[in-house]
Write a protein that holds these residues in place. Structure first.
Motif, PDB file in Angstrom:
ATOM      1  N   ASN A  18       0.823  -1.205   0.000  1.00  0.00           N
ATOM      2  CA  ASN A  18       0.000   0.000   0.000  1.00  0.00           C
ATOM      3  C   ASN A  18       0.858   1.255   0.000  1.00  0.00           C
ATOM      4  OD1 ASN A  18      -2.399   1.414  -0.005  1.00  0.00           O
ATOM      5  ND2 ASN A  18      -2.562   1.466   2.220  1.00  0.00           N
ATOM      6  N   GLU A  19       2.140   1.112  -0.284  1.00  0.00           N
ATOM      7  CA  GLU A  19       3.057   2.240  -0.368  1.00  0.00           C
ATOM      8  C   GLU A  19       3.973   2.028  -1.559  1.00  0.00           C
ATOM      9  OE1 GLU A  19       6.071   2.200   2.795  1.00  0.00           O
ATOM     10  OE2 GLU A  19       5.067   0.392   3.541  1.00  0.00           O
ATOM     11  N   LEU A  20       4.782   3.034  -1.863  1.00  0.00           N
ATOM     12  CA  LEU A  20       5.628   2.972  -3.049  1.00  0.00           C
ATOM     13  C   LEU A  20       6.818   2.056  -2.793  1.00  0.00           C
ATOM     14  CD1 LEU A  20       5.588   6.746  -4.112  1.00  0.00           C
ATOM     15  CD2 LEU A  20       4.165   4.876  -4.935  1.00  0.00           C
ATOM     16  N   LEU A  21       6.533   0.753  -2.747  1.00  0.00           N
ATOM     17  CA  LEU A  21       7.577  -0.225  -2.479  1.00  0.00           C
ATOM     18  C   LEU A  21       7.279  -1.479  -3.284  1.00  0.00           C
ATOM     19  CD1 LEU A  21      10.041  -1.242  -0.819  1.00  0.00           C
ATOM     20  CD2 LEU A  21       8.407  -2.062   0.880  1.00  0.00           C
ATOM     21  N   GLY A  22       8.201  -1.879  -4.147  1.00  0.00           N
ATOM     22  CA  GLY A  22       8.048  -3.116  -4.890  1.00  0.00           C
ATOM     23  C   GLY A  22       6.811  -3.110  -5.768  1.00  0.00           C
ATOM     24  N   PHE A  23       6.034  -4.187  -5.667  1.00  0.00           N
ATOM     25  CA  PHE A  23       4.798  -4.332  -6.419  1.00  0.00           C
ATOM     26  C   PHE A  23       3.697  -3.699  -5.561  1.00  0.00           C
ATOM     27  CE2 PHE A  23       1.874  -7.653  -8.656  1.00  0.00           C
ATOM     28  CZ  PHE A  23       1.286  -6.616  -9.353  1.00  0.00           C
ATOM     29  N   PHE A  24       3.299  -2.450  -5.872  1.00  0.00           N
ATOM     30  CA  PHE A  24       2.364  -1.721  -5.032  1.00  0.00           C
ATOM     31  C   PHE A  24       1.087  -1.417  -5.821  1.00  0.00           C
ATOM     32  CE2 PHE A  24       4.806   1.463  -7.260  1.00  0.00           C
ATOM     33  CZ  PHE A  24       3.872   2.435  -7.589  1.00  0.00           C
ATOM     34  N   ARG A  25       0.063  -1.002  -5.082  1.00  0.00           N
ATOM     35  CA  ARG A  25      -1.230  -0.690  -5.685  1.00  0.00           C
ATOM     36  C   ARG A  25      -1.543   0.794  -5.506  1.00  0.00           C
ATOM     37  NH1 ARG A  25      -2.563  -3.398  -0.800  1.00  0.00           N
ATOM     38  NH2 ARG A  25      -3.921  -2.232   0.587  1.00  0.00           N
ATOM     39  N   SER A  26      -2.397   1.298  -6.395  1.00  0.00           N
ATOM     40  CA  SER A  26      -2.844   2.679  -6.335  1.00  0.00           C
ATOM     41  C   SER A  26      -4.333   2.696  -6.640  1.00  0.00           C
ATOM     42  CB  SER A  26      -2.066   3.551  -7.317  1.00  0.00           C
ATOM     43  OG  SER A  26      -2.483   4.911  -7.224  1.00  0.00           O
ATOM     44  N   SER A  27      -4.976   3.862  -6.522  1.00  0.00           N
ATOM     45  CA  SER A  27      -6.412   3.957  -6.761  1.00  0.00           C
ATOM     46  C   SER A  27      -6.748   5.342  -7.272  1.00  0.00           C
ATOM     47  CB  SER A  27      -7.196   3.660  -5.474  1.00  0.00           C
ATOM     48  OG  SER A  27      -6.935   4.658  -4.500  1.00  0.00           O
ATOM     49  N   TYR A  28      -7.957   5.470  -7.805  1.00  0.00           N
ATOM     50  CA  TYR A  28      -8.465   6.751  -8.261  1.00  0.00           C
ATOM     51  C   TYR A  28      -9.973   6.755  -8.067  1.00  0.00           C
ATOM     52  CZ  TYR A  28      -9.783   4.142 -12.471  1.00  0.00           C
ATOM     53  OH  TYR A  28     -10.331   3.224 -13.332  1.00  0.00           O
ATOM     54  N   VAL A  29     -10.579   7.952  -8.117  1.00  0.00           N
ATOM     55  CA  VAL A  29     -12.023   8.110  -7.908  1.00  0.00           C
ATOM     56  C   VAL A  29     -12.640   8.542  -9.223  1.00  0.00           C
ATOM     57  CG1 VAL A  29     -13.823   9.336  -6.644  1.00  0.00           C
ATOM     58  CG2 VAL A  29     -11.697   8.686  -5.485  1.00  0.00           C
ATOM     59  N   LEU A  30     -13.651   7.812  -9.671  1.00  0.00           N
ATOM     60  CA  LEU A  30     -14.373   8.132 -10.904  1.00  0.00           C
ATOM     61  C   LEU A  30     -15.866   8.089 -10.617  1.00  0.00           C
ATOM     62  CD1 LEU A  30     -14.200   8.683 -13.952  1.00  0.00           C
ATOM     63  CD2 LEU A  30     -14.297   6.211 -14.339  1.00  0.00           C
ATOM     64  N   HIS A  31     -16.531   9.237 -10.842  1.00  0.00           N
ATOM     65  CA  HIS A  31     -17.974   9.364 -10.585  1.00  0.00           C
ATOM     66  C   HIS A  31     -18.312   8.974  -9.137  1.00  0.00           C
ATOM     67  CE1 HIS A  31     -18.362  10.034 -14.831  1.00  0.00           C
ATOM     68  NE2 HIS A  31     -17.982   8.795 -15.152  1.00  0.00           N
TER      69      HIS A  31
END
Length: 272
Positions: free
Chosen positions: A255-268
Motif C-alpha cells: 500500500n506504499e511505493l515499495l516493490g509491487f504496489f497498488r494505487s487507486s483513483y475516484v471516478l464518478h
C-alpha cells in the motif's frame, strides 16, 4: 452725465451677484451655487455600486475557502478509509507472520505437480544455529564482512537474463511469483546474494543445465538489514559457467511505493 443717467446705465442686481458679494465680504473664495460649483465640489469616493461589488468579492472568496476545506477533509477521510481497508485485507490473508499471505494454491501455478514442488524444496536444508555462528566466525577470522552484510552486491556473479511470472490475487491484494535468473560466474563462490525485501520465499533451486542437474542448496535466508536474499550452496560455482537460479515466492501488494504496489483513483464518486 447726471447721477440719474449713471444709475440708469448700471446692470440690474441679481441674487447671484448678492451671494458673491457676501462671500467676498466673508473672506471666502468658493464658487457660488451653479453648475461649475457642483462640478468642483467634493464627491464621495465609494459609491453604493462599489460597495455591492466588494461584498460579492468577499462572499465568493469565503465560499472558495469553505469549499477547499471541505474537499481536503473528504480526501483525508477517503485516504484513511482506503488504508483501513488495505490493512484489513492484509490481516485476513492467511497465517504467515511478518510475510506475505496468499490463499491456498496461490504459491504454485495451476496444474503444478506435487513432485516438482518437493524437488524444488528438496535442495534447502535447515542449518543449526551453531553452523551459522561458525560461518560468522570464519568471516571474522578472515577480517572480512560477509557478502550479505555489505552495502553493495558482490561482483562474482553477473545476471544475463530474467524471466519473471506473476499471479495476482486482487481479492486480498497478494501475488505469487516465479523468477528464473541466468547467471554467469566471474569468480568462484558458493554464495548467491540478490536484493529482496518483504517477501516470503517458498522454494529455491540452482541448476547448471538439464544434463548436469542441480546444485544442492545448503540453506537460504533473508537479511533485512541490507534487504538481500542469500543462497548458500554446498559447493562453489565454477568460473565461466552459467547457472539458472529459480525462486518461487509470494508477497503482499504493498500500500506504499515499495516493490509491487497498488494505487487507486475516484471516478464518478466511486473508488477504483
Amino acid at each position: 452725465m447726471s447721477p440719474e443717467e449713471k444709475r440708469e446705465k448700471r446692470p440690474p442686481v441679481t441674487p447671484m451677484m448678492i451671494e458673491e458679494e457676501a462671500a467676498l465680504r466673508n473672506g471666502s473664495r468658493g464658487l457660488g451655487p451653479g453648475p461649475w460649483a457642483e462640478a468642483a465640489g467634493p464627491r464621495p469616493r465609494t459609491t453604493e455600486r462599489h460597495i455591492a461589488v466588494h461584498k460579492r468579492l468577499v462572499l465568493v472568496f469565503a465560499v472558495s475557502i469553505l469549499a477547499l476545506l471541505a474537499v481536503t477533509m473528504i480526501a483525508v477521510m477517503l485516504s484513511v478509509r482506503f488504508e483501513e481497508c488495505g490493512a484489513t485485507a492484509a490481516d485476513g490473508n492467511g497465517s504467515l507472520p511478518g510475510a506475505a499471505r496468499s490463499p491456498p494454491g496461490a504459491g504454485q501455478p495451476p496444474g503444478r505437480p506435487q513432485e516438482e514442488e518437493e524437488e524444488a524444496r528438496g535442495g534447502e536444508a535447515t542449518v543449526p544455529a551453531e553452523e551459522e555462528e561458525d560461518e560468522e566466525e570464519e568471516w571474522q577470522r578472515r577480517r572480512e564482512l560477509p557478502p550479505w552484510s555489505r552495502p553493495r552486491l558482490p561482483r562474482h556473479l553477473r545476471p544475463l537474463h530474467y524471466n519473471l511470472m506473476l499471479s495476482v490475487f486482487m481479492e486480498n491484494f497478494t501475488f505469487s511469483g516465479e523468477v528464473n535468473v541466468q547467471l554467469e560466474v566471474l569468480n568462484a563462490s558458493r554464495y548467491i546474494v540478490l536484493h529482496a525485501h518483504r517477501v516470503h520465499i517458498e522454494a529455491v533451486r540452482v541448476a547448471e543445465d538439464k544434463l548436469a542437474g542441480g546444485v544442492q542448496v545448503a540453506r537460504s535466508f533473508l537479511y533485512p538489514q541490507t534487504q538481500v536474499f542469500v543462497v548458500v550452496l554446498n559447493r562453489s560455482l565454477e568460473v565461466q559457467r552459467s547457472y539458472n537460479l529459480k525462486i518461487i515466492y509470494n508477497a503482499l501488494i504493498e500500500n506504499e511505493l515499495l516493490g509491487f504496489f497498488r494505487s487507486s483513483y475516484v471516478l464518478h464518486g466511486e473508488r477504483r
